[in-house]
Design a protein around this motif. Structure first.
Motif, short mmCIF file in Angstrom:
data_model
loop_
_atom_site.label_atom_id
_atom_site.label_comp_id
_atom_site.label_asym_id
_atom_site.label_seq_id
_atom_site.Cartn_x
_atom_site.Cartn_y
_atom_site.Cartn_z
N ALA A 152 0.84 -1.20 0.00
CA ALA A 152 0.00 0.00 0.00
C ALA A 152 0.88 1.25 0.00
O ALA A 152 0.63 2.20 -0.76
CB ALA A 152 -0.93 0.00 1.21
N GLY A 153 1.91 1.25 0.83
CA GLY A 153 2.84 2.39 0.87
C GLY A 153 3.55 2.57 -0.46
O GLY A 153 3.60 3.68 -1.00
N GLY A 154 4.08 1.48 -1.01
CA GLY A 154 4.79 1.55 -2.28
C GLY A 154 3.87 2.00 -3.42
O GLY A 154 4.25 2.81 -4.26
N ALA A 155 2.65 1.49 -3.42
CA ALA A 155 1.71 1.84 -4.48
C ALA A 155 1.32 3.31 -4.38
O ALA A 155 1.16 4.00 -5.40
CB ALA A 155 0.46 0.97 -4.40
N THR A 156 1.19 3.82 -3.15
CA THR A 156 0.88 5.24 -2.99
C THR A 156 2.05 6.08 -3.51
O THR A 156 1.84 7.09 -4.19
CB THR A 156 0.63 5.56 -1.50
N PHE A 157 3.25 5.67 -3.21
CA PHE A 157 4.45 6.35 -3.71
C PHE A 157 4.43 6.39 -5.24
O PHE A 157 4.67 7.42 -5.87
CB PHE A 157 5.69 5.61 -3.20
N ALA A 158 4.14 5.25 -5.85
CA ALA A 158 4.21 5.15 -7.31
C ALA A 158 3.05 5.89 -7.98
O ALA A 158 3.23 6.54 -9.01
CB ALA A 158 4.21 3.68 -7.73
N ALA A 159 1.85 5.77 -7.43
CA ALA A 159 0.68 6.29 -8.14
C ALA A 159 0.33 7.72 -7.72
O ALA A 159 -0.14 8.52 -8.53
CB ALA A 159 -0.53 5.38 -7.89
N PHE A 160 0.56 8.04 -6.45
CA PHE A 160 0.24 9.39 -5.94
C PHE A 160 1.40 9.91 -5.10
O PHE A 160 1.29 10.00 -3.87
CB PHE A 160 -1.04 9.36 -5.10
N PRO A 161 2.52 10.28 -5.74
CA PRO A 161 3.71 10.69 -4.98
C PRO A 161 3.43 11.84 -4.02
O PRO A 161 3.98 11.88 -2.91
CB PRO A 161 4.69 11.14 -6.06
N GLU A 162 2.56 12.78 -4.43
CA GLU A 162 2.28 13.92 -3.55
C GLU A 162 1.58 13.45 -2.28
O GLU A 162 1.82 13.97 -1.18
CB GLU A 162 1.40 14.95 -4.27
N TRP A 163 0.69 12.51 -2.43
CA TRP A 163 -0.04 11.96 -1.29
C TRP A 163 0.95 11.27 -0.34
O TRP A 163 0.97 11.51 0.87
CB TRP A 163 -1.11 10.97 -1.80
N TYR A 164 1.78 10.41 -0.93
CA TYR A 164 2.80 9.70 -0.15
C TYR A 164 3.69 10.69 0.60
O TYR A 164 3.92 10.54 1.81
CB TYR A 164 3.63 8.83 -1.10
N ALA A 165 4.16 11.72 -0.11
CA ALA A 165 5.11 12.67 0.50
C ALA A 165 4.44 13.48 1.61
O ALA A 165 5.00 13.63 2.70
CB ALA A 165 5.68 13.60 -0.58
N THR A 166 3.24 13.98 1.36
CA THR A 166 2.56 14.80 2.36
C THR A 166 2.16 13.97 3.58
O THR A 166 2.38 14.36 4.73
CB THR A 166 1.30 15.45 1.75
#
Lengths: 335, 466
Positions: free
Chosen positions: A63-77
Motif C-alpha cells: 500500500a505504501g509503495g503503491a501510494t508512492f508510485a501512483a500518488f507521490p504527492e499523497w505519499y510525500a505529504t
C-alpha cells in the motif's frame, strides 16, 4: 474509468486487505496476555497466526509503495506530515515482528513474558494509530499551498481522530477474538468466543458513533449505504458468534472491517488528503497523481500479479486451515 | 544538527543496518535450499539436520531483515518528502513492484516453509524455500533499479511546470546500465556473505566440538568455503565491469575512489595514500602504474579524468558549487571493501585446506578465524554501499537534485532527532539480542531429526512452531 480513479480504488483495496488481514493478527496480539493462560496456551494463540502474519503485513508495504508510485504527492505529504505517528507505528511493527520470531527461542519465562509484552504493545499501538491516521485523512488536516502538512502529532489527536483510533482498535479486537474462536479448540475456543461477544458489542457502539460522525463530515449516499452494510455485518457476526458458527462470524467481522474502511475511501473520493486551511490546497486524485504513462504500466503490473498473490496467499490459508490445539504445542524447547 | 544532517544520519544508520541482514538472507536462502535439496535427493539425514540448523540461523537473521525493511519503505516519504515528490513518478514504481512481486513471495512462502514441514509433501515443501529464495533476488533487482536511477537517471524528462522528473521509458529504467551491473555484483556478494557465514559457523563447531557431527560440519565448511571462493571471483569480475560503467556515468565517483586529483594517462592505482585532512592534497602514496587505467577504461593506457578537471566541468554545466564527494571516505571505503573481500577469500582457502581429508582445524586462533570470517563480507558490503552513496554526493539524484534539496521541508529537527535516536537505540538492542540468539543456536549444535509419523495427525506436534 480514469487511471487515477482505478489507482485510488486499488490503494483503497490494499488498505482494506491490510486491515482485514493484519486486523485479526493485531487482535490476536493484543488478546494474547488476557486470553492465554500459561505458556502453552500463549504459544497456541501465536501459532494460529504464525504462518500468515508476515504475509499479512506485506499488504501495508505494498500500500505504501503503491501510494508512492501512483500518488507521490499523497505519499510525500502523508508520510512527512504524520511523522511521529508513523515513527511509533514503525517501532511497534519492528518490535512485534521480532517478538514472534524470537519468543520461543529460549525457554526462560522472563524472556518469554518480555516478548509477550512486545507483541501486546506492538499490536495495540499500530491498531489504534492507523485508526487515528485514517480518521484525520478523512477529516482533513492543515495542508498549505505547497502541499506541506503544517501541524504536528497533537494535531492528529483530536476527538474525531481518537474515536477513529478506538473504532479500528475495537474492530480488530473483535476480529481477532472471532478468528481465535475459529482457530483454536476446547476451553481456549470457548473463552475466545465469549471475548468476541463482549468486544463485538463495544465495537458496535464506537463504530456506529464513528461512522455516523464521519457521515456528517464527508458523507454521501454511497458511504452511508456502506456504513449501514458494515453495521449489519457486525450484527451478523455477533449473532453467528453467539450460536457458535465461527466461520460465518469471521466472514462477518471481515466484511465489517472491509466495508467500513471502504465507506471512508468512498466518502473521501476524489480527495486523497483534504486541507482544513483552504479547500484549494487539498490533495486530490488529480493533483497528487503520477503521469498516465506510469499509471498505465503500474496497472498492467497490478492486473497480472495481484491475482497471483491472492491465489498463493489463499493457498497458505488453506494449507493451515486446521485448528491449533494446545496439546499440539510441543513440550518446551528453545536452545 | 539540522534536520538535513539528521535525516542523512538516519538514512545511513538504518540502511547500513538493514543491509547487514539482506545479503545474508539472500545467500542463506539459497544455501539452505541447497542443503534441503541434497536431503530430498539423497535421503541422507545429515543434510536434513544441516537444513534445520542453518535454517534456524537464517530465520533469526531474516526476522531482523524484514522488520528493518519496513522503515526503508517509509522513510523516503517521512524524511525525504521533497525527493519523493520529485522522483515519485519514476522511483515509486520499482518500490511498489518490489512489494507486489517479491515481498509477498518471500513472506508467504517462508511462512509455508517454517510451518509446512509436516503439512506439505516433501517436494512441495522444498519448492517453498526455493520460491522464497527467488523472491529475495527479485526484491534485490527492483530496489537496485531504483537506486541505479539515482546514480544515473535514464528514461525520464523534466516537467518544469510541476517541478518533477517524469517517466518516459520504463524499460530504460529497468535496463539502466548501472542496475544491470550492480545487480549481479550485489547478488554474488550476498553469496560470498552467506558462504562465509556457513563456513565460519562450521569452523567454530569443528574447533569447539571436534567429536560431534564433525562430518556434517566438514561438509558445511566445504560448501561455505567453495561458495566464498566462486562468489569472490564473480564479485571481482562484476566489480571490474561496474567500475567501467561508473567511469562512464559518474566519473567523479571513480576519481574520488582513487583520490585522483589530476587527470592521468596512463593512470596508476594507489594502494595506500595519505592526504591532508580535508582530503584535497596528497602527502604520500604507494602506486602501481597503469592499473587504474585498466580498471576504469579496460585499456592499460586509458585516460582517467581527475577531480579538479571534473569539478571545473561540473561548474560549467551546473553552476558554481562544490561537486566533490568527501574523498577520504570514498577512497578508503573503496579500498577496504576490496581488501575485506580478498581476505574472506583467503580465509576460505585456508578452511578448505584445514578440513581436507577428514582433517580438523586445530589451534587457538581457529576461533578468531571462525568469528572474523563472517564479519569480513558484512563489512565489505557496508563499505561498498557507503562508497556508492557517498561517492554520489552532493547529488541525491545525479545531475538533477542535490541532497540538501530532497529533505522534508516542514519536518523539524526535533522530530528527526527523536526518530534517529529511537531507531538507533532499538536497532542496537535488537542487534545484541540477535547475536545472543545466533550464538545460543550455534552452541546447541545440530538438531536431531524428528521421529517421523509419531501419533495421530491431529495430535502431532506442530513442527517448527513459534
Amino acid at each position: 474509468m480514469e487511471l487515477t480513479t482505478i489507482w485510488f480504488a486499488l490503494i483503497a483495496i490494499l488498505w482494506i486487505g491490510y486491515f482485514v488481514l493484519e486486523g485479526f493478527d493485531f487482535g490476536v496480539g493484543i488478546l494474547l496476555p488476557f486470553l492465554g493462560r500459561g505458556d502453552r496456551e500463549r504459544r497456541a494463540l501465536i501459532n494460529t497466526i504464525g504462518p500468515v502474519w508476515d504475509g499479512n503485513e506485506v499488504w501495508v508495504l505494498v500500500a505504501g509503495g503503491a501510494t508512492f508510485a501512483a500518488f507521490p504527492e499523497w505519499y510525500a505529504t502523508l508520510f512527512s506530515g504524520f511523522y511521529l505517528a508513523l515513527f511509533l507505528i514503525l517501532v511497534a511493527l519492528i518490535v512485534r515482528g521480532v517478538a514472534f520470531e524470537f519468543r520461543s527461542k529460549r525457554p526462560d519465562p522472563a524472556w518469554r513474558s518480555r516478548w509477550d509484552l512486545a507483541i501486546f504493545g506492538g499490536s495495540l499501538l499500530p491498531a489504534f494509530l492507523w485508526g487515528v491516521a485514517f480518521a484525520n485523512i478523512v477529516q482533513g488536516v492543515p495542508i498549505d499551498a505547497r502541499h506541506q502538512f503544517t501541524g504536528d502529532l497533537f494535531t492528529l489527536l483530536n476527538p474525531y481522530g481518537l474515536l477513529g483510533g478506538l473504532t479500528l482498535l475495537a474492530l480488530f479486537l473483535t476480529h481477532g477474538a472471532v478468528f481465535l474462536a475459529l482457530k483454536t479448540t476446547g476451553d481456549l475456543r470457548r473463552r475466545a468466543n465469549a471475548w468476541a461477544g463482549r468486544l463485538g458489542l463495544a465495537a458496535a457502539v464506537v463504530a456506529v458513533l464513528f461512522l455516523a460522525w464521519t457521515q456528517t463530515i464527508r458523507g454521501g449516499p454511497a458511504s452511508l449505504a456502506l456504513s449501514v452494510v458494515a453495521a449489519v455485518a457486525l450484527v451478523g457476526a455477533l449473532l453467528a458468534n453467539r450460536v457458535g458458527r465461527e466461520g460465518w462470524a469471521f466472514v462477518g467481522s471481515a466484511v465489517t472491517i472491509a466495508v467500513a474502511v471502504a465507506s471512508l475511501f468512498v466518502g473521501l473520493f476524489p480527495n486523497v488528503m483534504p486541507s482544513t486551511l483552504d479547500v484549494a490546497y487539498g490533495l486530490t486524485t488529480t493533483n497528487a497523481a503520477s503521469t498516465p504513462y506510469t499509471l498505465t504500466i503500474m496497472t498492467w503490473v497490478a492486473v497480472v500479479f495481484t491475482p497471483l498473490v491472492l491465489i498463493y496467499q489463499g493457498w497458505t490459508y488453506w494449507v493451515f486451515r486446521r485448528r491449533v490445539a494446545v496439546e499440539q504445542i510441543p513440550a518446551d524447547e528453545g536452545y | 544538527m539540522s534536520a538535513l544532517e539528521l535525516a542523512r544520519w538516519q538514512f545511513g544508520i538504518t540502511t547500513v543496518y538493514h543491509f547487514l541482514f539482506v545479503p545474508l538472507t539472500i545467500g542463506l536462502a539459497f544455501l539452505v535450499a541447497g542443503f534441503q535439496t541434497a536431503w530430498v535427493r539423497t535421503d541422507n539425514p545429515r543434510y536434513l539436520r544441516l537444513t534445520r540448523f542453518y535454517g534456524e540461523l537464517f530465520l533469526i537473521n531474516f526476522a531482523l531483515g524484514v522488520v528493518t525493511g519496513i522503515v526503508q519503505e517509509f522513510q523516503f516519504g517521512m524524511n525525504w518528502s521533497a525527493y519523493s515528490r520529485f522522483v515519485g513518478d519514476i522511483f515509486g514504481a520499482p518500490l511498489a513492484i518490489e512489494g507486489l512481486l517479491a515481498f509477498f513471495l518471500e513472506s508467504t512462502f517462508l511462512g509455508l516453509w517454517i510451518f509446512g514441514w509436516d503439512r506439505l509433501p516433501k517436494r512441495v515443501h522444498l519448492a517453498t524455500i526455493w520460491i522464497a529464495a527467488i523472491g529475495t533476488v527479485l526484491s534485490a533487482f527492483f530496489i537496485l533499479a531504483a537506486n541505479a536511477w539515482m546514480q544515473h537517471p535514464v528514461g525520464y524528462q523534466l516537467n518544469a511546470s510541476v517541478g518533477r522528473a517524469e517517466q518516459t521509458d520504463f524499460l530504460a529504467v529497468l535496463t539502466n546500465p548501472v542496475a544491470v551491473i550492480t545487480f549481479p555484483h550485489t547478488i554474488v556478494a550476498a553469496f560470498l556473505t552467506a558462504g562465509a557465514f556457513v563456513a565460519g559457523v562450521a569452523l567454530w563447531r569443528l574447533w569447539r566440538h571436534p567429536d560431534l557431527d564433525a562430518d556434517a560440519f566438514r561438509t558445511a565448511a566445504r560448501v561455505g568455503a567453495w561458495t566464498v571462493l566462486v562468489a569472490a571471483l564473480l564479485v571481482l569480475v562484476t566489480g571490474d565491469q561496474q567500475a567501467k560503467v561508473m567511469t562512464n556515468v559518474q566519473p567523479m565517483k571513480m576519481a574520488a575512489a582513487e583520490a585522483l586529483y589530476q587527470t592521468e594517462q596512463p593512470a596508476s592505482f594507489s594502494i595506500f595514500t595519505i592526504g591532508s585532512l580535508d582530503g584535497r592534497t596528497e602527502l604520500f602514496s604507494l602506486r602501481i602504474p597503469n592499473v587504474l587505467s585498466f580498471l576504469a577504461t579496460g585499456s592499460l593506457d586509458g585516460k582517467v579524468e581527475g577531480i579538479n578537471d571534473l569539478q571545473a566541468g561540473y561548474q560549467a554545466t551546473y553552476g558554481p558549487g562544490d561537486y566533490v564527494p568527501y574523498v577520504p571516505l570514498t577512497y578508503w571505503s573503496f579500498r577496504l571493501m576490496i581488501g575485506m573481500g580478498a581476505l574472506a577469500a583467503l580465509g576460505a582457502v585456508w578452511i578448505l585446506w584445514a578440513v581436507r581429508r577428514r582433517g580438523l582445524p586445530i589451534g587457538r586462533w581457529v576461533m578468531a578465524v571462525a568469528v572474523i570470517l563472517p564479519l569480513l563480507p558484512l563489512a565489505a558490503n557496508s563499505l561498498g554501499w557507503l562508497f556508492t552513496e557517498m561517492g554520489r554526493q552532493p547529488w541525491l539524484v545525479f545531475g538533477l537534485m542535490q541532497t540538501s534539496a530532497g529533505v522534508s521541508p516542514t519536518t523539524s529537527a526535533a522530530e528527526v532527532l527523536i526518530s534517529v535516536v529511537g531507531f538507533t537505540l532499538l536497532y542496537g538492542a535488537l542487534a545484541a539480542v540477535e547475536v545472543g540468539l545466533l550464538f545460543r543456536r550455534i552452541r546447541a549444535g545440530l538438531p536431531e531429526t524428528p521421529a517421523a509419523g509419531a501419533g495421530d495427525e491431529v495430535d502431532r506436534p506442530v513442527a517448527f512452531s513459534y
